[in-house]
Design a protein around this motif. Structure first.
Motif, PDB file in Angstrom:
ATOM      1  N   VAL A   1       0.853  -1.187   0.000  1.00 51.80           N
ATOM      2  CA  VAL A   1       0.000   0.000   0.000  1.00 51.80           C
ATOM      3  C   VAL A   1       0.889   1.238   0.000  1.00 51.80           C
ATOM      4  CG1 VAL A   1      -1.827   1.268   1.190  1.00 51.80           C
ATOM      5  CG2 VAL A   1      -1.738  -1.228   1.345  1.00 51.80           C
ATOM      6  N   ASP A   2       0.636   2.155  -0.927  1.00 57.80           N
ATOM      7  CA  ASP A   2       1.360   3.427  -0.993  1.00 57.80           C
ATOM      8  C   ASP A   2       0.352   4.563  -1.081  1.00 57.80           C
ATOM      9  OD1 ASP A   2       4.098   2.394  -1.099  1.00 57.80           O
ATOM     10  OD2 ASP A   2       3.540   1.646  -3.083  1.00 57.80           O
ATOM     11  N   THR A   3       0.811   5.781  -0.888  1.00 59.88           N
ATOM     12  CA  THR A   3      -0.043   6.953  -1.048  1.00 59.88           C
ATOM     13  C   THR A   3       0.620   7.953  -1.977  1.00 59.88           C
ATOM     14  OG1 THR A   3       0.914   7.992   0.922  1.00 59.88           O
ATOM     15  CG2 THR A   3      -1.115   6.717   1.215  1.00 59.88           C
ATOM     16  N   GLN A   4      -0.210   8.690  -2.691  1.00 61.04           N
ATOM     17  CA  GLN A   4       0.278   9.730  -3.598  1.00 61.04           C
ATOM     18  C   GLN A   4      -0.510  11.008  -3.337  1.00 61.04           C
ATOM     19  OE1 GLN A   4      -0.299   8.078  -7.526  1.00 61.04           O
ATOM     20  NE2 GLN A   4       1.563   6.833  -7.434  1.00 61.04           N
ATOM     21  N   GLN A   5       0.193  12.127  -3.363  1.00 56.35           N
ATOM     22  CA  GLN A   5      -0.449  13.424  -3.149  1.00 56.35           C
ATOM     23  C   GLN A   5      -1.197  13.846  -4.407  1.00 56.35           C
ATOM     24  OE1 GLN A   5       0.102  14.866  -0.061  1.00 56.35           O
ATOM     25  NE2 GLN A   5      -1.455  16.432  -0.449  1.00 56.35           N
ATOM     26  N   GLN A   6      -2.437  14.266  -4.245  1.00 54.00           N
ATOM     27  CA  GLN A   6      -3.220  14.772  -5.355  1.00 54.00           C
ATOM     28  C   GLN A   6      -2.950  16.256  -5.560  1.00 54.00           C
ATOM     29  OE1 GLN A   6      -7.283  13.959  -4.362  1.00 54.00           O
ATOM     30  NE2 GLN A   6      -7.011  11.738  -4.308  1.00 54.00           N
ATOM     31  N   ALA A   7      -3.170  16.730  -6.781  1.00 49.81           N
ATOM     32  CA  ALA A   7      -2.972  18.156  -7.070  1.00 49.81           C
ATOM     33  C   ALA A   7      -3.893  19.020  -6.211  1.00 49.81           C
ATOM     34  CB  ALA A   7      -3.221  18.421  -8.549  1.00 49.81           C
ATOM     35  N   SER A   8      -5.055  18.469  -5.839  1.00 50.11           N
ATOM     36  CA  SER A   8      -6.014  19.216  -5.040  1.00 50.11           C
ATOM     37  C   SER A   8      -5.645  19.243  -3.561  1.00 50.11           C
ATOM     38  CB  SER A   8      -7.407  18.591  -5.194  1.00 50.11           C
ATOM     39  OG  SER A   8      -7.395  17.242  -4.759  1.00 50.11           O
ATOM     40  N   GLY A   9      -4.593  18.463  -3.197  1.00 47.16           N
ATOM     41  CA  GLY A   9      -4.184  18.414  -1.803  1.00 47.16           C
ATOM     42  C   GLY A   9      -4.595  17.154  -1.077  1.00 47.16           C
ATOM     43  N   GLY A  10      -5.491  16.371  -1.679  1.00 43.60           N
ATOM     44  CA  GLY A  10      -5.920  15.130  -1.059  1.00 43.60           C
ATOM     45  C   GLY A  10      -4.912  14.012  -1.286  1.00 43.60           C
ATOM     46  N   LEU A  11      -5.280  12.811  -0.838  1.00 41.98           N
ATOM     47  CA  LEU A  11      -4.399  11.657  -0.975  1.00 41.98           C
ATOM     48  C   LEU A  11      -5.061  10.567  -1.809  1.00 41.98           C
ATOM     49  CD1 LEU A  11      -2.834  11.075   2.565  1.00 41.98           C
ATOM     50  CD2 LEU A  11      -1.659  11.856   0.503  1.00 41.98           C
ATOM     51  N   THR A  12      -4.256   9.923  -2.641  1.00 37.83           N
ATOM     52  CA  THR A  12      -4.686   8.749  -3.377  1.00 37.83           C
ATOM     53  C   THR A  12      -3.973   7.537  -2.799  1.00 37.83           C
ATOM     54  OG1 THR A  12      -5.122   9.909  -5.451  1.00 37.83           O
ATOM     55  CG2 THR A  12      -4.650   7.561  -5.615  1.00 37.83           C
ATOM     56  N   VAL A  13      -4.724   6.496  -2.523  1.00 41.65           N
ATOM     57  CA  VAL A  13      -4.146   5.249  -2.023  1.00 41.65           C
ATOM     58  C   VAL A  13      -3.897   4.324  -3.210  1.00 41.65           C
ATOM     59  CG1 VAL A  13      -4.534   3.198  -0.594  1.00 41.65           C
ATOM     60  CG2 VAL A  13      -5.278   5.451   0.204  1.00 41.65           C
ATOM     61  N   VAL A  14      -2.674   3.814  -3.312  1.00 41.23           N
ATOM     62  CA  VAL A  14      -2.287   2.912  -4.402  1.00 41.23           C
ATOM     63  C   VAL A  14      -2.172   1.509  -3.827  1.00 41.23           C
ATOM     64  CG1 VAL A  14      -0.597   2.407  -6.195  1.00 41.23           C
ATOM     65  CG2 VAL A  14      -1.023   4.783  -5.507  1.00 41.23           C
ATOM     66  N   LEU A  15      -3.051   0.625  -4.249  1.00 44.25           N
ATOM     67  CA  LEU A  15      -3.065  -0.762  -3.779  1.00 44.25           C
ATOM     68  C   LEU A  15      -2.470  -1.663  -4.857  1.00 44.25           C
ATOM     69  CD1 LEU A  15      -6.710  -0.826  -2.368  1.00 44.25           C
ATOM     70  CD2 LEU A  15      -4.613  -0.401  -1.090  1.00 44.25           C
ATOM     71  N   ARG A  16      -1.437  -2.383  -4.494  1.00 45.05           N
ATOM     72  CA  ARG A  16      -0.832  -3.355  -5.410  1.00 45.05           C
ATOM     73  C   ARG A  16      -1.184  -4.755  -4.923  1.00 45.05           C
ATOM     74  NH1 ARG A  16       2.678   0.965  -5.364  1.00 45.05           N
ATOM     75  NH2 ARG A  16       3.228   1.742  -7.449  1.00 45.05           N
ATOM     76  N   PHE A  17      -1.730  -5.553  -5.861  1.00 46.48           N
ATOM     77  CA  PHE A  17      -2.234  -6.864  -5.486  1.00 46.48           C
ATOM     78  C   PHE A  17      -1.260  -7.978  -5.879  1.00 46.48           C
ATOM     79  CE2 PHE A  17      -6.147  -4.318  -6.476  1.00 46.48           C
ATOM     80  CZ  PHE A  17      -6.466  -4.062  -5.147  1.00 46.48           C
ATOM     81  N   ASP A  18      -1.474  -9.150  -5.312  1.00 48.96           N
ATOM     82  CA  ASP A  18      -0.548 -10.255  -5.551  1.00 48.96           C
ATOM     83  C   ASP A  18      -0.610 -10.770  -6.981  1.00 48.96           C
ATOM     84  OD1 ASP A  18      -3.064 -11.379  -5.327  1.00 48.96           O
ATOM     85  OD2 ASP A  18      -2.372 -13.164  -4.258  1.00 48.96           O
ATOM     86  N   ASP A  19      -1.666 -10.431  -7.732  1.00 51.18           N
ATOM     87  CA  ASP A  19      -1.745 -10.861  -9.128  1.00 51.18           C
ATOM     88  C   ASP A  19      -1.079  -9.867 -10.078  1.00 51.18           C
ATOM     89  OD1 ASP A  19      -3.508  -8.754  -9.076  1.00 51.18           O
ATOM     90  OD2 ASP A  19      -5.259  -9.900  -9.743  1.00 51.18           O
ATOM     91  N   GLY A  20      -0.460  -8.806  -9.526  1.00 49.72           N
ATOM     92  CA  GLY A  20       0.235  -7.823 -10.352  1.00 49.72           C
ATOM     93  C   GLY A  20      -0.600  -6.616 -10.717  1.00 49.72           C
ATOM     94  N   SER A  21      -1.890  -6.652 -10.473  1.00 51.31           N
ATOM     95  CA  SER A  21      -2.746  -5.521 -10.819  1.00 51.31           C
ATOM     96  C   SER A  21      -2.650  -4.435  -9.749  1.00 51.31           C
ATOM     97  CB  SER A  21      -4.195  -5.972 -10.987  1.00 51.31           C
ATOM     98  OG  SER A  21      -4.688  -6.530  -9.785  1.00 51.31           O
ATOM     99  N   VAL A  22      -3.130  -3.239 -10.115  1.00 50.20           N
ATOM    100  CA  VAL A  22      -3.041  -2.072  -9.236  1.00 50.20           C
ATOM    101  C   VAL A  22      -4.384  -1.349  -9.226  1.00 50.20           C
ATOM    102  CG1 VAL A  22      -1.890   0.132  -8.824  1.00 50.20           C
ATOM    103  CG2 VAL A  22      -0.577  -1.801  -9.709  1.00 50.20           C
ATOM    104  N   ALA A  23      -4.758  -0.836  -8.067  1.00 49.68           N
ATOM    105  CA  ALA A  23      -5.960  -0.005  -7.946  1.00 49.68           C
ATOM    106  C   ALA A  23      -5.589   1.298  -7.266  1.00 49.68           C
ATOM    107  CB  ALA A  23      -7.042  -0.738  -7.152  1.00 49.68           C
ATOM    108  N   ARG A  24      -6.084   2.413  -7.797  1.00 50.19           N
ATOM    109  CA  ARG A  24      -5.851   3.733  -7.215  1.00 50.19           C
ATOM    110  C   ARG A  24      -7.200   4.318  -6.800  1.00 50.19           C
ATOM    111  NH1 ARG A  24      -1.969   3.051 -11.105  1.00 50.19           N
ATOM    112  NH2 ARG A  24       0.169   3.669 -10.505  1.00 50.19           N
ATOM    113  N   VAL A  25      -7.340   4.600  -5.517  1.00 47.91           N
ATOM    114  CA  VAL A  25      -8.611   5.110  -4.996  1.00 47.91           C
ATOM    115  C   VAL A  25      -8.348   6.274  -4.062  1.00 47.91           C
ATOM    116  CG1 VAL A  25      -9.759   2.870  -5.193  1.00 47.91           C
ATOM    117  CG2 VAL A  25      -8.576   3.453  -3.087  1.00 47.91           C
ATOM    118  N   ASP A  26      -9.352   7.113  -3.921  1.00 42.43           N
ATOM    119  CA  ASP A  26      -9.245   8.219  -2.978  1.00 42.43           C
ATOM    120  C   ASP A  26      -9.115   7.675  -1.562  1.00 42.43           C
ATOM    121  OD1 ASP A  26     -10.728  10.310  -1.059  1.00 42.43           O
ATOM    122  OD2 ASP A  26      -9.875  11.384  -2.765  1.00 42.43           O
ATOM    123  N   ALA A  27      -8.321   8.348  -0.737  1.00 44.15           N
ATOM    124  CA  ALA A  27      -8.033   7.859   0.612  1.00 44.15           C
ATOM    125  C   ALA A  27      -9.296   7.678   1.452  1.00 44.15           C
ATOM    126  CB  ALA A  27      -7.071   8.808   1.312  1.00 44.15           C
ATOM    127  N   ALA A  28     -10.326   8.486   1.180  1.00 43.69           N
ATOM    128  CA  ALA A  28     -11.545   8.413   1.980  1.00 43.69           C
ATOM    129  C   ALA A  28     -12.581   7.454   1.401  1.00 43.69           C
ATOM    130  CB  ALA A  28     -12.157   9.802   2.108  1.00 43.69           C
TER     131      ALA A  28
END
Length: 212
Positions: free
Chosen positions: A173-200
């Motif tokens: 699990v990682d986080t990335q700063q959004q241009a608006s100031g919020g956070l995006t959570v980056v989920l990396r799964f064991d099958d190699g796929s990735v999901a990016r969702v808002d922290a809330a």
């Protein structure tokens, strides 16, 4: 292994490909427990899309591609038909004495939404149509009932997350700063796929080693 949520097949450019497509769709929807009303509309739409694809002028040997997918998060059944032809599909309103040309008019009337896109690999286009299928949404909720709803920012590696209609084991699990100031959570799964969702954003999670 998780159950597949899409089926793909190719059809020869023959007249009997239309009933073959209907039969294959009927079988798939039966496996997915899609209701009769949704199934009948889906078969009618697929028939029209395949019929139109067979009428398109294409190089010899080109097949018609079909993809049937269930989008559980949205409760939607998606039908796609691809051909190697050029041109833009347009809805026509034929005269009363015309015997053809009503295919897309019917699709527009029956589908929740529809459209087309150029194929990213190869020549041609894909016409798609989506149907609301409440039974899919219900299946989604039943599948996720054993999890707990949490904010995305609290998800941890080792948990299983319900995303895109299936459980995925979180590897990191990682986080990335959004241009608006919020956070995006980056989920990396064991099958190699990735999901990016808002922290809330609320997600359904299941504890490590929980029974599927």
């Amino acid at each position: 292994m998780s159950e597949p949520y899409e089926v793909k097949f190719r059809l020869s450019r023959l007249r009997n490909s239309v009933p073959r497509a209907r039969a294959l769709l009927h079988s798939v929807l039966g496996d997915w427990d899609i209701g009769q009303e949704t199934g009948e509309v889906a078969e009618l739409i697929l028939s029209e899309l395949v019929t139109n694809a067979l009428r398109v002028r294409v190089p010899n040997g080109r097949l018609v591609g079909v993809r049937i997918a269930r989008l559980l998060d949205e409760g939607v059944l998606r039908l796609e038909v691809s051909d190697a032809g050029d041109g833009k599909p347009e809805v026509r309103k034929p005269e009363e004495d015309e015997t053809c040309g009503r295919g897309l008019l019917l699709v527009e009337a029956l589908a929740h939404r529809w459209g087309y896109e150029r194929r990213s690999c190869g020549i041609g286009k894909t016409i798609w149509a989506e149907l609301k299928a409440p039974e899919l949404k219900a299946a989604d909720l039943v599948s996720a009932r054993d999890g707990a709803e949490v904010a995305a920012c609290t998800v941890r590696a080792g948990q299983s997350v319900w995303v895109r209609g299936a459980w995925h084991l979180v590897r990191s699990v990682d986080t990335q700063q959004q241009a608006s100031g919020g956070l995006t959570v980056v989920l990396r799964f064991d099958d190699g796929s990735v999901a990016r969702v808002d922290a809330a954003e609320p997600l359904i999670v299941r504890a490590p080693n929980a029974t599927p």
